[in-house]
Design a protein around this motif. Structure first.
Motif, PDB file in Angstrom:
ATOM      1  N   GLY A 133       0.721  -1.138   0.125  1.00  0.00           N
ATOM      2  CA  GLY A 133      -0.076   0.061   0.022  1.00  0.00           C
ATOM      3  C   GLY A 133       0.989   1.186   0.062  1.00  0.00           C
ATOM      4  N   THR A 134       0.155   2.373  -0.032  1.00  0.00           N
ATOM      5  CA  THR A 134       0.864   3.591   0.116  1.00  0.00           C
ATOM      6  C   THR A 134       1.312   3.973   1.533  1.00  0.00           C
ATOM      7  N   VAL A 135       2.612   4.925   1.693  1.00  0.00           N
ATOM      8  CA  VAL A 135       3.218   4.965   2.880  1.00  0.00           C
ATOM      9  C   VAL A 135       3.367   6.236   3.115  1.00  0.00           C
ATOM     10  N   ALA A 136       3.463   7.089   4.278  1.00  0.00           N
ATOM     11  CA  ALA A 136       3.452   8.463   4.607  1.00  0.00           C
ATOM     12  C   ALA A 136       4.529   9.018   4.105  1.00  0.00           C
ATOM     13  N   ALA A 137       5.775   8.575   4.338  1.00  0.00           N
ATOM     14  CA  ALA A 137       7.022   9.132   4.079  1.00  0.00           C
ATOM     15  C   ALA A 137       7.137   9.368   2.708  1.00  0.00           C
ATOM     16  N   CYS A 138       7.022   8.291   1.885  1.00  0.00           N
ATOM     17  CA  CYS A 138       7.145   8.478   0.427  1.00  0.00           C
ATOM     18  C   CYS A 138       6.043   9.623  -0.274  1.00  0.00           C
ATOM     19  N   SER A 139       4.987   9.628   0.397  1.00  0.00           N
ATOM     20  CA  SER A 139       3.870  10.360  -0.011  1.00  0.00           C
ATOM     21  C   SER A 139       4.261  11.804   0.032  1.00  0.00           C
ATOM     22  N   ILE A 204       7.541  16.266  11.031  1.00  0.00           N
ATOM     23  CA  ILE A 204       6.980  16.945   9.920  1.00  0.00           C
ATOM     24  C   ILE A 204       5.493  16.789   9.326  1.00  0.00           C
ATOM     25  N   ILE A 205       5.287  15.326   9.422  1.00  0.00           N
ATOM     26  CA  ILE A 205       3.884  14.940   9.004  1.00  0.00           C
ATOM     27  C   ILE A 205       3.045  15.450  10.004  1.00  0.00           C
ATOM     28  N   ILE A 206       3.117  15.279  11.284  1.00  0.00           N
ATOM     29  CA  ILE A 206       2.268  15.615  12.377  1.00  0.00           C
ATOM     30  C   ILE A 206       1.995  17.173  12.190  1.00  0.00           C
ATOM     31  N   PHE A 207       3.165  17.772  12.280  1.00  0.00           N
ATOM     32  CA  PHE A 207       2.903  19.374  12.227  1.00  0.00           C
ATOM     33  C   PHE A 207       2.005  19.679  11.112  1.00  0.00           C
ATOM     34  N   SER A 431      -2.021   9.549  14.423  1.00  0.00           N
ATOM     35  CA  SER A 431      -1.825   8.746  15.187  1.00  0.00           C
ATOM     36  C   SER A 431      -1.078   7.565  14.853  1.00  0.00           C
ATOM     37  N   ALA A 432      -0.865   7.498  13.514  1.00  0.00           N
ATOM     38  CA  ALA A 432      -0.060   6.488  12.716  1.00  0.00           C
ATOM     39  C   ALA A 432       1.617   7.137  13.004  1.00  0.00           C
ATOM     40  N   MET A 433       1.677   8.328  12.746  1.00  0.00           N
ATOM     41  CA  MET A 433       2.887   8.844  12.699  1.00  0.00           C
ATOM     42  C   MET A 433       3.597   8.814  14.259  1.00  0.00           C
ATOM     43  N   PHE A 434       2.993   8.811  15.405  1.00  0.00           N
ATOM     44  CA  PHE A 434       3.377   8.644  16.906  1.00  0.00           C
ATOM     45  C   PHE A 434       4.410   7.356  17.010  1.00  0.00           C
ATOM     46  N   GLY A 435       3.792   6.344  16.103  1.00  0.00           N
ATOM     47  CA  GLY A 435       4.548   4.938  16.275  1.00  0.00           C
ATOM     48  C   GLY A 435       6.010   4.937  15.517  1.00  0.00           C
TER      49      GLY A 435
END
Length: 647
Positions: A133-139, A204-207, A431-435
């Motif tokens: 699936g897609t991921v936050a960092a690459c997105s 940076i994603i959380i912010f 919530s996903a980024m906290f992990g």
């Protein structure tokens, strides 16, 4: 007496003689080196004695793993894979929409990206646990890199086309790496670099999600923390307290489900379905309460239908090509490192094996096909894979089940998610980024290896306060410099005999060894090449000077243990010639112990063995010491005879 000495000398030589075979030819050496570099696992070893048809089948099963596991598949396995596939599909829907928002592409693209790539991975993937699936960092990295060239707000169509183009480049790059078996390139992303990069990216994603959290309409295109915080506070007049309250409620719910999962792993399904519950409740709330009138923004229209072809959208315009090419290569390496590492981690838990090169081919093909079917970059995200494993997946079939669920969603249910509040998506991402911020691992690095900790911090703060590509580049560069320092400063250590044994160990680790006057034993523990040969020579000379000053007696024999020297080049060979020329006038004899075949062949070809003498090579350190003592005793006897003659 002389006959007895000659007999004893011959006995020593015969028991310690190193056997030299003729050096291998260049072709044999090259084949061996290439095999160890590109085929260390020797995947086709068992096909050598097979019939031609069986060989073809074996090669096909290697490159297309579905032909290997599908014939053994049964309904018993399908029960587990069906449950796991439905479970990860419930996570893929909210994550797909959320990460598409992060990449600044239409939300439906996120749903597309969990359909076609999952089918491709089912066919070509080798991991039985990975869920794609897609991921936050690459997105975010795609958004940042493409956004530097084309603004998504000013030209959303061109922006989307460049995203597809970058995904195509990623797929081609990954496939080529896999076919050429160049997985070694991914190893340049060290564990410390990935940890720091993921942590900085999470920050940076959380912010950035505070934009959706507060319902802001205007925001910065930059990703660093300073710019994001400035944009948040500069647009205080756009803050909506209603959106913030809804965000706090959703985020508290998601964090609570994560807490339940950590306390009781059997409740993993609660955390897995929580994002979907958040989206469904958010849709219902936004529809009933008319959230848009109160500053709660929604996703907007999502059309029905499966992935439309996007081959005509691929853009090779020279004016823009640099941005997707750069994004494709950087995200390609990052996606490989993350996906392969996650696949191997879960495989180890089940005592399974994952072939990194086959995974590269699978990732590459699913991104090539995905770029042509309206998908953007996909890999193996940790959260989805963890849910897949906890749900009891047995094979790659769980990805196919997820793909079928996504197909049904796209055909019949997509419009229902049109009312999804952006604040709900923001809280899911937060919530996903906290992990991803692994404080414990960073502290572990600090305790174990301060240099690795520094590399981790460089990646973390570089990503958070400069940019993602700069932070990643600085960290990788620092890690490479560290590796170069290892090559430029090879380790040498002085050895001593442990009392009551025949073992010789580093005197720094075992500080009270038995030592023989006049004999210095050194261990060389790494390859000797042009970058470190001068250092090795100077370090050996310093060892000799230190030994003579401490013992107040001359060194007569230098014993070099070469068991740890795995390779040597011409500069290294010349270093040994220079060392012999320096030590001969001082009366110091060099003895070599256990040279490996790669080193021995080059020493023979360069005539260093002939120059040194084959009687100066030994299999073990005790053999070399025995020869040294014999020569020392012979020297003492000659000195006694000379003194008698003088008298």
């Amino acid at each position: 007496m002389e006959q007895h000495d000659q007999t004893q000398s011959q006995a020593i030589t015969s028991t310690t003689k190193v056997i030299f075979s003729n050096p291998r030819g260049f072709g044999a050496t090259l084949r061996s080196d290439l095999k160890e570099t590109f085929f260390p696992d020797d995947p086709f070893k068992n096909l050598g004695n097979q019939l031609p048809l069986r060989r073809v089948r074996g090669v096909l099963e290697y490159f297309v793993p579905v032909f290997e596991w599908a014939p053994r598949y049964d309904l018993k396995l399908f029960r587990y894979d069906f449950l796991a596939g439905v479970t990860i599909a419930s996570l893929a829907i909210p994550q797909g929409i959320s990460y598409a928002n992060l990449a600044k592409v239409p939300p439906i693209i996120g749903l597309y990206s969990s359909f076609v790539p999952a089918i491709v991975y089912t066919i070509f993937g080798s991991s039985q646990n990975l869920a794609v699936g897609t991921v936050a960092a690459c997105s975010l990295l795609l958004s940042e890199t493409i956004g530097e060239k084309v603004s998504q707000l000013e030209n959303p169509t061109l922006y989307l086309h460049l995203i597809f183009t970058a995904t195509l480049f990623t797929g081609i790059f990954q496939t080529v790496l896999g076919l050429l078996r160049l997985g070694i390139l991914v190893d340049f992303l060290s564990h410390s670099t990935i940890t720091g990069f993921m942590g900085g990216t999470a920050i940076i994603i959380i912010f950035q999600q505070l934009k959706g959290f507060f319902g802001l309409k205007h925001f910065t295109q930059k990703t660093d923390v300073i710019s994001v915080l400035h944009a948040i506070f500069a647009n205080r007049d756009e803050w909506h307290w209603q959106s913030a309250i809804v965000g706090i409620i959703f985020l508290s719910f998601l964090l609570f489900t994560r807490y339940l999962k950590n306390k009781n792993p059997k409740l993993f399904w609660v955390s897995a379905v929580a994002p979907l519950v958040t989206v469904l409740v958010g849709c219902l709330f936004a529809y009933v309460a008319h959230g848009e009138k109160h500053g709660i923004q929604i996703v907007g229209h999502l059309k029905k239908g499966i992935n439309p072809p996007s081959i005509k959208d691929i853009n090779f315009d020279p004016k823009y090509i640099a941005a997707p090419l750069k994004a494709g290569i950087i995200t390609g390496i990052l996606a490989l490192a993350e996906g392969i590492a996650i696949g191997r981690s879960f495989a180890l838990l089940k005592n399974q094996k994952v072939d990194g090169n086959k995974e590269m081919i699978a990732f590459g093909l699913m991104n090539i096909v995905g770029s042509l079917t309206s998908c953007y970059l996909t890999t193996g995200p940790f959260s989805k894979t963890a849910v897949n494993v906890n749900a009891g997946c047995k094979t790659q079939m769980s990805n196919l089940v997820m793909a079928l669920c996504m197909m049904l969603t796209l055909l019949f249910l997509a419009p229902l998610f049109s009312y999804t509040p952006l604040v709900a998506l923001s809280t899911i991402i937060m919530s996903a980024m906290f992990g991803l911020i692994d404080y414990e691992k960073m502290y572990h690095m600090f305790k174990v290896d301060k240099y690795d900790f520094i590399i981790c911090l460089v990646a973390f703060f570089g990503v958070a306060f400069i940019s993602m590509d700069v932070g990643l580049g600085l960290s990788v560069g620092l890690a490479i410099i560290r590796s170069m320092l290892y090559a430029a400063r090879p380790e040498t250590s002085k050895l001593g005999k442990l009392p009551g044994t025949e073992l010789y160990r580093d005197i720094k680790q075992y500080p009270m060894p038995d030592e023989t006057p006049g004999i210095l034993i050194l261990e060389l523990g790494s390859p000797i090449c042009f970058s470190g040969s001068s250092y090795v020579r100077e370090r050996i000379m310093r060892w000799i000077r230190d030994e003579e000053s401490i013992k107040d007696s001359p060194v007569e024999h230098l014993v070099l243990d070469l068991g740890g020297v795995t390779g040597i080049d011409m500069t290294g060979i010349e270093m040994f010639f220079e060392l012999k020329r320096i030590l001969d006038p001082k009366g110091i004899k060099i003895l070599l112990v256990n040279p490996r075949i790669q080193v021995a062949e080059k020493m023979m070809a360069s005539n260093f063995i002939n120059t040194l003498g084959e009687e100066s090579l030994f299999l073990t350190i005790p053999d070399a010491i025995q020869a040294c003592k014999f020569r020392l005793s012979g020297s003492d006897k000659k000195n006694e005879l000379r003194s008698v003659d003088v008298v």
